[in-house]
Design an enzyme around this catalytic site. Structure first.
Site, PDB file in Angstrom:
ATOM      1  N   GLY A 101       0.974  -1.309   0.067  1.00 12.99           N
ATOM      2  CA  GLY A 101       0.115   0.099   0.137  1.00 12.99           C
ATOM      3  C   GLY A 101       0.766   1.017   0.002  1.00 12.99           C
ATOM      4  O   GLY A 101       1.569   1.392   0.969  1.00 12.99           O
TER       5      GLY A 101
ATOM      6  N   VAL B 114      -0.180   6.503   4.371  1.00 12.62           N
ATOM      7  CA  VAL B 114       0.469   5.910   5.440  1.00 12.62           C
ATOM      8  C   VAL B 114       1.706   5.099   4.965  1.00 12.62           C
ATOM      9  O   VAL B 114       2.814   5.171   5.482  1.00 12.62           O
ATOM     10  CB  VAL B 114      -0.491   4.831   6.369  1.00 12.62           C
ATOM     11  CG1 VAL B 114       0.385   4.275   7.564  1.00 12.62           C
ATOM     12  CG2 VAL B 114      -1.836   5.554   7.197  1.00 12.62           C
ATOM     13  N   GLY B 115       1.498   4.423   3.820  1.00 15.72           N
ATOM     14  CA  GLY B 115       2.586   3.661   3.329  1.00 15.72           C
ATOM     15  C   GLY B 115       3.744   4.165   2.777  1.00 15.72           C
ATOM     16  O   GLY B 115       5.012   4.083   2.920  1.00 15.72           O
TER      17      GLY B 115
ATOM     18  N   ARG C 238     -14.347   2.951  11.869  1.00 16.99           N
ATOM     19  CA  ARG C 238     -13.437   1.996  11.351  1.00 16.99           C
ATOM     20  C   ARG C 238     -14.005   0.740  10.864  1.00 16.99           C
ATOM     21  O   ARG C 238     -13.495  -0.054   9.921  1.00 16.99           O
ATOM     22  CB  ARG C 238     -12.489   1.674  12.458  1.00 16.99           C
ATOM     23  CG  ARG C 238     -11.308   2.976  13.056  1.00 16.99           C
ATOM     24  CD  ARG C 238     -10.325   2.672  13.819  1.00 16.99           C
ATOM     25  NE  ARG C 238      -9.310   3.671  13.880  1.00 16.99           N
ATOM     26  CZ  ARG C 238      -9.677   4.533  14.959  1.00 16.99           C
ATOM     27  NH1 ARG C 238     -10.488   4.340  16.062  1.00 16.99           N
ATOM     28  NH2 ARG C 238      -8.819   5.739  15.274  1.00 16.99           N
TER      29      ARG C 238
ATOM     30  N   ASN D 281     -12.042  -4.016   3.352  1.00 17.15           N
ATOM     31  CA  ASN D 281     -10.658  -3.993   3.653  1.00 17.15           C
ATOM     32  C   ASN D 281     -10.379  -5.686   4.121  1.00 17.15           C
ATOM     33  O   ASN D 281      -9.365  -5.905   3.717  1.00 17.15           O
ATOM     34  CB  ASN D 281     -10.312  -3.061   4.761  1.00 17.15           C
ATOM     35  CG  ASN D 281      -9.889  -1.652   4.308  1.00 17.15           C
ATOM     36  OD1 ASN D 281     -10.057  -1.406   3.184  1.00 17.15           O
ATOM     37  ND2 ASN D 281      -9.658  -0.635   5.252  1.00 17.15           N
TER      38      ASN D 281
ATOM     39  N   ASN E 250      -7.216  -0.871   8.656  1.00 18.70           N
ATOM     40  CA  ASN E 250      -8.338  -0.935   9.611  1.00 18.70           C
ATOM     41  C   ASN E 250      -9.765  -1.579   9.231  1.00 18.70           C
ATOM     42  O   ASN E 250      -9.691  -1.559   7.721  1.00 18.70           O
ATOM     43  CB  ASN E 250      -8.923   0.665   9.704  1.00 18.70           C
ATOM     44  CG  ASN E 250      -8.291   1.435  10.831  1.00 18.70           C
ATOM     45  OD1 ASN E 250      -7.969   0.645  12.147  1.00 18.70           O
ATOM     46  ND2 ASN E 250      -7.782   2.411  10.635  1.00 18.70           N
TER      47      ASN E 250
ATOM     48  N   ARG F 252      -0.620   9.987  20.984  1.00 20.80           N
ATOM     49  CA  ARG F 252      -1.651  10.773  20.953  1.00 20.80           C
ATOM     50  C   ARG F 252      -1.992  11.348  22.283  1.00 20.80           C
ATOM     51  O   ARG F 252      -2.146  12.513  22.713  1.00 20.80           O
ATOM     52  CB  ARG F 252      -3.147  10.359  20.184  1.00 20.80           C
ATOM     53  CG  ARG F 252      -2.997  10.019  18.559  1.00 20.80           C
ATOM     54  CD  ARG F 252      -4.170   9.901  18.140  1.00 20.80           C
ATOM     55  NE  ARG F 252      -4.054   9.993  16.389  1.00 20.80           N
ATOM     56  CZ  ARG F 252      -4.723   9.169  15.722  1.00 20.80           C
ATOM     57  NH1 ARG F 252      -5.299   8.182  16.011  1.00 20.80           N
ATOM     58  NH2 ARG F 252      -4.470   9.447  14.312  1.00 20.80           N
TER      59      ARG F 252
ATOM     60  N   HIS G 193      -8.556  -0.703  19.110  1.00 20.72           N
ATOM     61  CA  HIS G 193      -8.233   0.642  18.542  1.00 20.72           C
ATOM     62  C   HIS G 193      -9.763   1.146  18.019  1.00 20.72           C
ATOM     63  O   HIS G 193     -10.121   0.753  16.909  1.00 20.72           O
ATOM     64  CB  HIS G 193      -7.304   0.207  17.349  1.00 20.72           C
ATOM     65  CG  HIS G 193      -7.210   1.430  16.544  1.00 20.72           C
ATOM     66  ND1 HIS G 193      -6.469   2.729  17.023  1.00 20.72           N
ATOM     67  CD2 HIS G 193      -6.941   1.609  15.224  1.00 20.72           C
ATOM     68  CE1 HIS G 193      -5.868   3.471  16.182  1.00 20.72           C
ATOM     69  NE2 HIS G 193      -6.410   3.111  14.986  1.00 20.72           N
TER      70      HIS G 193
HETATM   71  N1  LIG Z   1      -3.772   1.240  12.639  1.00 22.22           N
HETATM   72  C1  LIG Z   1      -3.659   2.723  12.600  1.00 22.22           C
HETATM   73  O1  LIG Z   1      -3.652   3.103  13.731  1.00 22.22           O
HETATM   74  C2  LIG Z   1      -4.080   3.290  11.297  1.00 22.22           C
HETATM   75  C3  LIG Z   1      -3.829   4.722  11.214  1.00 22.22           C
HETATM   76  C4  LIG Z   1      -3.729   5.366  10.021  1.00 22.22           C
HETATM   77  C5  LIG Z   1      -4.483   4.662   8.885  1.00 22.22           C
HETATM   78  N2  LIG Z   1      -4.679   3.518   9.168  1.00 22.22           N
HETATM   79  C6  LIG Z   1      -5.329   2.653   7.972  1.00 22.22           C
HETATM   80  O2  LIG Z   1      -4.513   2.228   7.130  1.00 22.22           O
HETATM   81  C7  LIG Z   1      -5.000   2.182   5.652  1.00 22.22           C
HETATM   82  C8  LIG Z   1      -4.334   3.024   4.740  1.00 22.22           C
HETATM   83  O3  LIG Z   1      -4.415   4.534   5.149  1.00 22.22           O
HETATM   84  P1  LIG Z   1      -3.957   5.390   4.011  1.00 22.22           P
HETATM   85  O4  LIG Z   1      -4.301   6.809   4.687  1.00 22.22           O
HETATM   86  O5  LIG Z   1      -2.555   5.286   3.431  1.00 22.22           O
HETATM   87  O6  LIG Z   1      -4.955   5.251   2.760  1.00 22.22           O
HETATM   88  P2  LIG Z   1      -4.765   5.459   1.327  1.00 22.22           P
HETATM   89  O7  LIG Z   1      -5.926   5.521   0.443  1.00 22.22           O
HETATM   90  O8  LIG Z   1      -3.788   6.911   1.094  1.00 22.22           O
HETATM   91  O9  LIG Z   1      -3.909   4.395   0.562  1.00 22.22           O
HETATM   92  C9  LIG Z   1      -4.105   2.984   0.561  1.00 22.22           C
HETATM   93  C10 LIG Z   1      -3.408   2.312  -0.503  1.00 22.22           C
HETATM   94  O10 LIG Z   1      -3.781   1.070  -0.561  1.00 22.22           O
HETATM   95  C11 LIG Z   1      -3.776   0.506  -2.046  1.00 22.22           C
HETATM   96  N3  LIG Z   1      -4.359  -0.570  -2.140  1.00 22.22           N
HETATM   97  C12 LIG Z   1      -5.814  -0.934  -2.225  1.00 22.22           C
HETATM   98  N4  LIG Z   1      -5.989  -2.305  -2.401  1.00 22.22           N
HETATM   99  C13 LIG Z   1      -4.682  -2.840  -2.522  1.00 22.22           C
HETATM  100  C14 LIG Z   1      -4.168  -4.081  -2.937  1.00 22.22           C
HETATM  101  N5  LIG Z   1      -5.266  -5.207  -2.939  1.00 22.22           N
HETATM  102  N6  LIG Z   1      -3.074  -4.316  -2.729  1.00 22.22           N
HETATM  103  C15 LIG Z   1      -1.978  -3.232  -2.900  1.00 22.22           C
HETATM  104  N7  LIG Z   1      -2.233  -2.073  -2.588  1.00 22.22           N
HETATM  105  C16 LIG Z   1      -3.807  -1.751  -2.248  1.00 22.22           C
HETATM  106  C17 LIG Z   1      -4.589   1.919  -2.684  1.00 22.22           C
HETATM  107  O11 LIG Z   1      -4.249   1.747  -4.075  1.00 22.22           O
HETATM  108  C18 LIG Z   1      -3.880   3.064  -1.968  1.00 22.22           C
HETATM  109  O12 LIG Z   1      -2.633   3.336  -2.652  1.00 22.22           O
HETATM  110  C19 LIG Z   1      -6.552   2.335   6.166  1.00 22.22           C
HETATM  111  O13 LIG Z   1      -7.260   1.297   6.163  1.00 22.22           O
HETATM  112  C20 LIG Z   1      -6.539   3.262   7.319  1.00 22.22           C
HETATM  113  O14 LIG Z   1      -7.866   3.384   8.033  1.00 22.22           O
HETATM  114  C21 LIG Z   1      -4.588   2.638  10.234  1.00 22.22           C
END
Ligand SMILES: NC(=O)c1ccc[n+]([C@@H]2O[C@H](COP(=O)([O-])OP(=O)(O)OC[C@H]3O[C@@H](n4cnc5c(N)ncnc54)[C@H](O)[C@@H]3O)[C@@H](O)[C@H]2O)c1
Length: 307
Positions: free
Chosen positions: A7, A11-12, A86, A93, A118, A149, A173
């Site tokens: 991803g 975040v990635g 979430r 997801n 999430n 936080r 969470h």
């Molecule tokens: N655990 C935590 O505390 C926490 C904190 C922040 C975000 N998150 C979660 O992290 C996730 C990502 O958030 P983000 O802001 O980066 O979202 P984002 O939309 O910016 O990025 C998500 C990426 O995943 C890619 N993707 C979708 N399906 C895919 C697949 N099958 N294989 C590979 N890549 C794929 C998309 O193309 C996109 O680039 C979300 O589910 C968000 O809720 C969790």
């Protein structure tokens, strides 16, 4: 260390940037969107001469490039939009998580998997279930973020540096996040001696709603700077085998009187993944809340099977 970040969304990509800047390993950034990870990887390589890191990153859409990963961080999936919980992300997801695990695991059978997508607790369970990996090698990031936080909100309230604030959250969470006032300190002084009950409750509620507060500002996505910093703290503990105790969504096997479920608990992280679940001295009220959070997660994981 070969580290794959699945991803390349907000975040990635910020995780990849922080990992490179800290020199924690050779990175692979992968996404389903063609060109996105390649473009981001090139951009990050071009920053290397200025920032002074090695440009060890490959952007790709091909899982062949992830083969032999030591750590896999999964950030693939939809983030929340305003008004969404979430849990609203569960169905979409879950399909993405299953796809990612099926493509990653065969080439990296010894990897440690850190789940970020999430709803976190349920996605961590799903990743462990679909991978078949030992549970100590599959865990989720949430507690480091929630605790960060909380530490920041306490620091802001008391007008001190966040660096002198220690605090930890456990549980889930989400709404069942548990703040531990008795274990929070500011400059070594117990937090309950510095603020009144009403202030404590307000700070904890703001922490529980920490993600929502940012989603409401951004409107088109969710937080990523603090989440990526939190992931990197976990990766560092594993890559450097530090044995740091961090709050992690980990599999418990009897600790705190809870068995066979993922829940946020303090865990010692090292090269083996979760090397120990650390049992804090919790009072009856805190234990009850932790057990309730665990049961809530267990029920939602059972719901996953019905999707
Ligand atoms: N655990 C935590 O505390 C926490 C904190 C922040 C975000 N998150 C979660 O992290 C996730 C990502 O958030 P983000 O802001 O980066 O979202 P984002 O939309 O910016 O990025 C998500 C990426 O995943 C890619 N993707 C979708 N399906 C895919 C697949 N099958 N294989 C590979 N890549 C794929 C998309 O193309 C996109 O680039 C979300 O589910 C968000 O809720 C969790």
């Amino acid at each position: 260390m070969k580290i794959t970040v699945v991803g390349s969304g907000f975040v990635g990509q910020t995780t990849a940037m922080r990992l490179l800047e800290k020199g924690l390993g050779e990175l692979v950034l992968i996404d389903i969107i063609e060109g996105k990870p390649q473009g981001l990887a090139l951009d990050l390589k071009e920053a290397a001469p200025v920032e002074g890191y090695e440009p060890l990153i490959t952007g790709t859409n091909d899982y062949a490039d992830t083969v032999g990963s030591d750590i896999v961080v999964i950030t693939a999936g939809f983030p929340r939009q305003p008004g969404m919980s979430r849990m609203d992300l569960l169905g979409k997801n879950a399909a993405i998580m299953t796809d990612v695990i099926e493509r990653t695991v065969p080439g990296s059978p010894n990897a440690i998997v850190i789940v970020v997508s999430n709803p976190l607790d349920e996605m961590t369970f799903l990743a462990a279930d679909k991978s078949g990996f030992p549970k100590e090698r599959v865990f989720g990031m949430a507690g480091v973020l929630d605790s960060a936080r909380l530490r920041y909100f306490i620091a802001e309230e008391l007008e001190v540096s966040p660096l002198v604030v220690e605090a930890m959250t456990l549980g889930s969470h989400g709404d069942a996040m548990i703040a531990l006032p008795r274990h929070a300190t500011v400059n070594g002084e117990p937090l309950p001696e510095l603020v009144d009950e009403t202030t404590l409750a307000r700070l904890f509620q703001r922490t529980r709603d920490g993600g929502v507060e940012i989603v409401a500002f951004l409107k088109t996505g969710s937080a990523y700077f603090a989440p990526s910093a939190s992931v990197v703290a976990m990766v560092r503990a594993i890559a450097k085998d530090t044995k740091d105790v961090l709050p992690v969504c980990a599999w418990v096997t009897g600790q705190y009187g809870i068995s066979d479920v993922y829940v946020g608990v303090p865990a010692r992280l090292g090269s083996g993944g979760v090397e120990e679940i650390v049992e804090l001295d919790l009072n009856d009220g805190e234990l009850t809340k932790l057990r309730q959070a665990a049961e809530g997660i267990r029920t939602k994981c059972e719901d996953l099977a019905k999707l």
